[in-house]
Design a protein around this motif. Structure first.
Motif, PDB file in Angstrom:
ATOM      1  N   LYS A   1       0.830  -1.193   0.000  1.00  0.00           N
ATOM      2  CA  LYS A   1       0.000   0.000   0.000  1.00  0.00           C
ATOM      3  C   LYS A   1       0.870   1.251   0.000  1.00  0.00           C
ATOM      4  O   LYS A   1       1.886   1.309   0.682  1.00  0.00           O
ATOM      5  CB  LYS A   1      -0.908   0.008   1.226  1.00  0.00           C
ATOM      6  N   HIS A   2       0.464   2.230  -0.760  1.00  0.00           N
ATOM      7  CA  HIS A   2       1.133   3.527  -0.857  1.00  0.00           C
ATOM      8  C   HIS A   2       2.572   3.417  -1.363  1.00  0.00           C
ATOM      9  O   HIS A   2       3.498   3.939  -0.740  1.00  0.00           O
ATOM     10  CB  HIS A   2       1.105   4.249   0.485  1.00  0.00           C
ATOM     11  N   ARG A   3       2.760   2.736  -2.500  1.00  0.00           N
ATOM     12  CA  ARG A   3       4.050   2.790  -3.182  1.00  0.00           C
ATOM     13  C   ARG A   3       4.195   4.179  -3.811  1.00  0.00           C
ATOM     14  O   ARG A   3       3.244   4.707  -4.373  1.00  0.00           O
ATOM     15  CB  ARG A   3       4.138   1.741  -4.291  1.00  0.00           C
TER      16      ARG A   3
ATOM     17  N   HIS B   1      -0.357  10.554   1.603  1.00  0.00           N
ATOM     18  CA  HIS B   1      -1.512   9.788   1.159  1.00  0.00           C
ATOM     19  C   HIS B   1      -2.136   8.959   2.270  1.00  0.00           C
ATOM     20  O   HIS B   1      -3.344   8.683   2.232  1.00  0.00           O
ATOM     21  CB  HIS B   1      -1.130   8.921  -0.041  1.00  0.00           C
ATOM     22  N   THR B   2      -1.346   8.588   3.275  1.00  0.00           N
ATOM     23  CA  THR B   2      -1.915   7.918   4.448  1.00  0.00           C
ATOM     24  C   THR B   2      -2.934   8.823   5.121  1.00  0.00           C
ATOM     25  O   THR B   2      -4.044   8.389   5.487  1.00  0.00           O
ATOM     26  CB  THR B   2      -0.803   7.555   5.457  1.00  0.00           C
ATOM     27  N   LEU B   3      -2.594  10.104   5.273  1.00  0.00           N
ATOM     28  CA  LEU B   3      -3.505  11.048   5.905  1.00  0.00           C
ATOM     29  C   LEU B   3      -4.649  11.444   4.971  1.00  0.00           C
ATOM     30  O   LEU B   3      -5.801  11.551   5.400  1.00  0.00           O
ATOM     31  CB  LEU B   3      -2.736  12.291   6.362  1.00  0.00           C
ATOM     32  N   LEU B   4      -4.353  11.648   3.704  1.00  0.00           N
ATOM     33  CA  LEU B   4      -5.407  11.992   2.744  1.00  0.00           C
ATOM     34  C   LEU B   4      -6.485  10.917   2.680  1.00  0.00           C
ATOM     35  O   LEU B   4      -7.672  11.226   2.532  1.00  0.00           O
ATOM     36  CB  LEU B   4      -4.803  12.214   1.353  1.00  0.00           C
TER      37      LEU B   4
ATOM     38  N   PHE C   1      10.471   1.027  -8.187  1.00  0.00           N
ATOM     39  CA  PHE C   1      10.399   1.642  -6.868  1.00  0.00           C
ATOM     40  C   PHE C   1       9.510   0.822  -5.929  1.00  0.00           C
ATOM     41  O   PHE C   1       8.422   0.374  -6.317  1.00  0.00           O
ATOM     42  CB  PHE C   1       9.813   3.056  -6.967  1.00  0.00           C
ATOM     43  N   ASP C   2       9.952   0.630  -4.699  1.00  0.00           N
ATOM     44  CA  ASP C   2       9.140   0.116  -3.589  1.00  0.00           C
ATOM     45  C   ASP C   2       8.541  -1.270  -3.858  1.00  0.00           C
ATOM     46  O   ASP C   2       7.462  -1.583  -3.339  1.00  0.00           O
ATOM     47  CB  ASP C   2       8.004   1.108  -3.272  1.00  0.00           C
ATOM     48  N   ALA C   3       9.213  -2.104  -4.647  1.00  0.00           N
ATOM     49  CA  ALA C   3       8.654  -3.401  -5.038  1.00  0.00           C
ATOM     50  C   ALA C   3       9.490  -4.579  -4.570  1.00  0.00           C
ATOM     51  O   ALA C   3       9.202  -5.724  -4.926  1.00  0.00           O
ATOM     52  CB  ALA C   3       8.494  -3.460  -6.562  1.00  0.00           C
ATOM     53  N   GLY C   4      10.516  -4.355  -3.749  1.00  0.00           N
ATOM     54  CA  GLY C   4      11.385  -5.438  -3.297  1.00  0.00           C
ATOM     55  C   GLY C   4      10.749  -6.316  -2.239  1.00  0.00           C
ATOM     56  O   GLY C   4       9.663  -6.028  -1.708  1.00  0.00           O
ATOM     57  N   ARG C   5      11.431  -7.420  -1.910  1.00  0.00           N
ATOM     58  CA  ARG C   5      10.928  -8.339  -0.889  1.00  0.00           C
ATOM     59  C   ARG C   5      10.855  -7.650   0.470  1.00  0.00           C
ATOM     60  O   ARG C   5      11.725  -6.858   0.826  1.00  0.00           O
ATOM     61  CB  ARG C   5      11.819  -9.573  -0.766  1.00  0.00           C
TER      62      ARG C   5
ATOM     63  N   GLN D   1      -1.880  -7.973  -5.028  1.00  0.00           N
ATOM     64  CA  GLN D   1      -3.201  -7.543  -4.597  1.00  0.00           C
ATOM     65  C   GLN D   1      -3.057  -6.503  -3.493  1.00  0.00           C
ATOM     66  O   GLN D   1      -2.302  -6.700  -2.536  1.00  0.00           O
ATOM     67  CB  GLN D   1      -4.014  -8.733  -4.092  1.00  0.00           C
ATOM     68  N   GLY D   2      -3.730  -5.424  -3.616  1.00  0.00           N
ATOM     69  CA  GLY D   2      -3.670  -4.382  -2.598  1.00  0.00           C
ATOM     70  C   GLY D   2      -2.659  -3.296  -2.879  1.00  0.00           C
ATOM     71  O   GLY D   2      -2.420  -2.437  -2.030  1.00  0.00           O
ATOM     72  N   VAL D   3      -2.049  -3.314  -4.078  1.00  0.00           N
ATOM     73  CA  VAL D   3      -1.102  -2.264  -4.437  1.00  0.00           C
ATOM     74  C   VAL D   3      -1.848  -0.951  -4.658  1.00  0.00           C
ATOM     75  O   VAL D   3      -2.841  -0.897  -5.383  1.00  0.00           O
ATOM     76  CB  VAL D   3      -0.321  -2.633  -5.723  1.00  0.00           C
ATOM     77  N   THR D   4      -1.383   0.095  -3.996  1.00  0.00           N
ATOM     78  CA  THR D   4      -1.878   1.442  -4.277  1.00  0.00           C
ATOM     79  C   THR D   4      -0.686   2.360  -4.483  1.00  0.00           C
ATOM     80  O   THR D   4       0.421   2.050  -4.045  1.00  0.00           O
ATOM     81  CB  THR D   4      -2.763   1.996  -3.135  1.00  0.00           C
ATOM     82  N   GLN D   5      -0.921   3.478  -5.136  1.00  0.00           N
ATOM     83  CA  GLN D   5       0.153   4.404  -5.471  1.00  0.00           C
ATOM     84  C   GLN D   5       0.057   5.664  -4.613  1.00  0.00           C
ATOM     85  O   GLN D   5      -1.032   6.105  -4.246  1.00  0.00           O
ATOM     86  CB  GLN D   5       0.095   4.781  -6.953  1.00  0.00           C
ATOM     87  N   ALA D   6       1.213   6.245  -4.306  1.00  0.00           N
ATOM     88  CA  ALA D   6       1.283   7.482  -3.531  1.00  0.00           C
ATOM     89  C   ALA D   6       2.187   8.461  -4.270  1.00  0.00           C
ATOM     90  O   ALA D   6       3.329   8.695  -3.878  1.00  0.00           O
ATOM     91  CB  ALA D   6       1.810   7.206  -2.130  1.00  0.00           C
ATOM     92  N   PRO D   7       1.682   9.064  -5.345  1.00  0.00           N
ATOM     93  CA  PRO D   7       2.512   9.999  -6.128  1.00  0.00           C
ATOM     94  C   PRO D   7       2.785  11.284  -5.363  1.00  0.00           C
ATOM     95  O   PRO D   7       2.180  11.556  -4.320  1.00  0.00           O
ATOM     96  CB  PRO D   7       1.648  10.260  -7.365  1.00  0.00           C
ATOM     97  N   LYS D   8       3.679  12.088  -5.901  1.00  0.00           N
ATOM     98  CA  LYS D   8       4.002  13.373  -5.290  1.00  0.00           C
ATOM     99  C   LYS D   8       2.750  14.233  -5.167  1.00  0.00           C
ATOM    100  O   LYS D   8       1.846  14.175  -6.003  1.00  0.00           O
ATOM    101  CB  LYS D   8       5.054  14.115  -6.123  1.00  0.00           C
TER     102      LYS D   8
END
Length: 363
Positions: A176-178, A185-188, A206-210, A260-267
């Motif tokens: 969540k929030h990659r 985005h956590t607060l938004l 980005f943000d996809a490692g184990r 499953q559950g991937v969401t994005q947190a852009p600038k």
């Protein structure tokens, strides 16, 4: 009810074979596989970072160097290590070198660069005008671990694969929030739970490692960005130290992220601070607590030469609707002393579906 005060304003291994501080592990497989070589402490760390969140982890790594120095002094002075709360565990870090962006002319250095200079740490600056990380070459080292926190640049695969291990601290519960702005985005989104993820650096994304470890926390519904960022920076630094202390085990038991559950947190950008009063109260409150330090604003209809005109208004404060639901704003007896200020009340939806926004007084 929502109430506020407003003011008008225009990461192939390249291992040093001479080092004895590595352990070799071979995992079970139907086919022969090369050994996985992992470093052991104390580590030579190559740190990548830019902002204040990264600064806190850099300071924690430097503190581990100081612990090692204290242990050496205690041995030299008394032929035995004196136990104390600050040196109850062996030092994790032998050295730290820093990779951060170089500041442009007439611009201040980033927090990580300022801190590295203050602590006397060797720096390797990334020149954006020379292609940034695309043209950047890994220094000779040797390095045992790369640690990445809020770096903001994709580290080339050749650099990631040249380091025995690479860690990335990300302030969300991945997947969540990659992205670049997970705290905002956590607060938004009004998330009630978040946390820290320490992952292996992925060589392509980005943000996809184990995932090596995660620490969960509850998010207060009244916390705003600066306080939240400070809390997560400290927690993130603690998670990095814990991961380093158990690096062998963490890497052996790392797990892939679920898709499953991937969401994005852009600038985020300044325009996102525009408050639309027609939205739900909770949405407005979450927008304010996420973006108030960047600047929240609205527009107030005004008349200019007889023609309708919108005046931009900066929002200085909004009171948490959780504590104002039963409050009523009473207009003051006299004219307000702050020029350009007004108070407002946004009520809940009426029975007929109409929303009400009452401006009680304006100066």
């Amino acid at each position: 009810m929502l109430r506020g005060t407003l003011v008008r304003r225009a990461s192939s291994f390249l291992i040093q074979q001479s080092s004895l501080r590595y352990t070799t592990r071979r995992f079970c497989s139907s086919f022969p596989s090369p050994p996985i070589v992992l470093p052991r402490p104390p580590f030579n760390v190559l740190f990548f970072g830019t902002d204040d969140i990264a600064r806190i982890t850099l300071e924690a790594l430097h503190e581990e160097i100081r612990k090692g120095s204290n242990e050496t002094n205690n041995i030299d002075n008394s032929n035995s290590i004196v136990s104390s709360s600050s040196s109850s565990l062996p030092s994790l870090v032998k050295s730290v070198e820093v990779v951060c962006p170089d500041n442009l002319a007439n611009t201040p250095p980033c927090p990580v660069k300022k801190t590295a200079k203050k602590l006397g740490l060797k720096m390797h600056l990334v020149d954006k005008s020379a292609g940034g990380m695309k043209g950047w070459r890994l220094p000779s080292g040797p390095y045992d671990v790369g640690v990445v926190v809020s770096f903001g640049h994709l580290i080339p695969r050749r650099v990631v694969e040249a380091l025995p291990a690479t860690l990335n601290m990300h302030p969300s519960l991945l997947p969540k929030h990659r992205g670049a702005a997970p705290l905002y985005h956590t607060l938004l989104q009004g998330d009630e739970e978040s946390g820290i993820s320490v992952i292996e650096l992925h060589p392509r994304r980005f943000d996809a490692g184990r995932i090596l470890m995660q620490e969960r926390i509850k998010v207060r519904d009244d916390i705003t960005y600066t306080e939240y960022a400070n809390e997560m920076a400290v927690l993130g630094s603690q998670c990095v130290i814990r991961t380093l202390r158990n690096l062998d085990d963490m890497i052996r038991h790392g797990r892939p992220q679920e898709e499953q559950g991937v969401t994005q947190a852009p600038k985020v950008n300044l325009d996102m601070g525009h408050i639309d009063w027609s939205g739900p109260i909770t949405t407005i409150w979450n927008q304010y607590r996420a973006l108030k330090d960047l600047g929240c604003f609205t527009y107030y209809p005004a008349m200019d030469g007889g023609m309708p005109n919108k005046t931009k208004i900066k929002i200085l404060k909004i009171i948490n609707p959780a504590i104002t639901n039963n409050m009523q704003i009473v207009p003051p007896e006299s004219t307000p002393s702050n020029m350009g200020a007004f108070y407002f009340q946004k009520s809940c939806t009426l029975g007929n579906g109409e929303r009400v926004w009452d401006v009680l007084w304006v100066r």
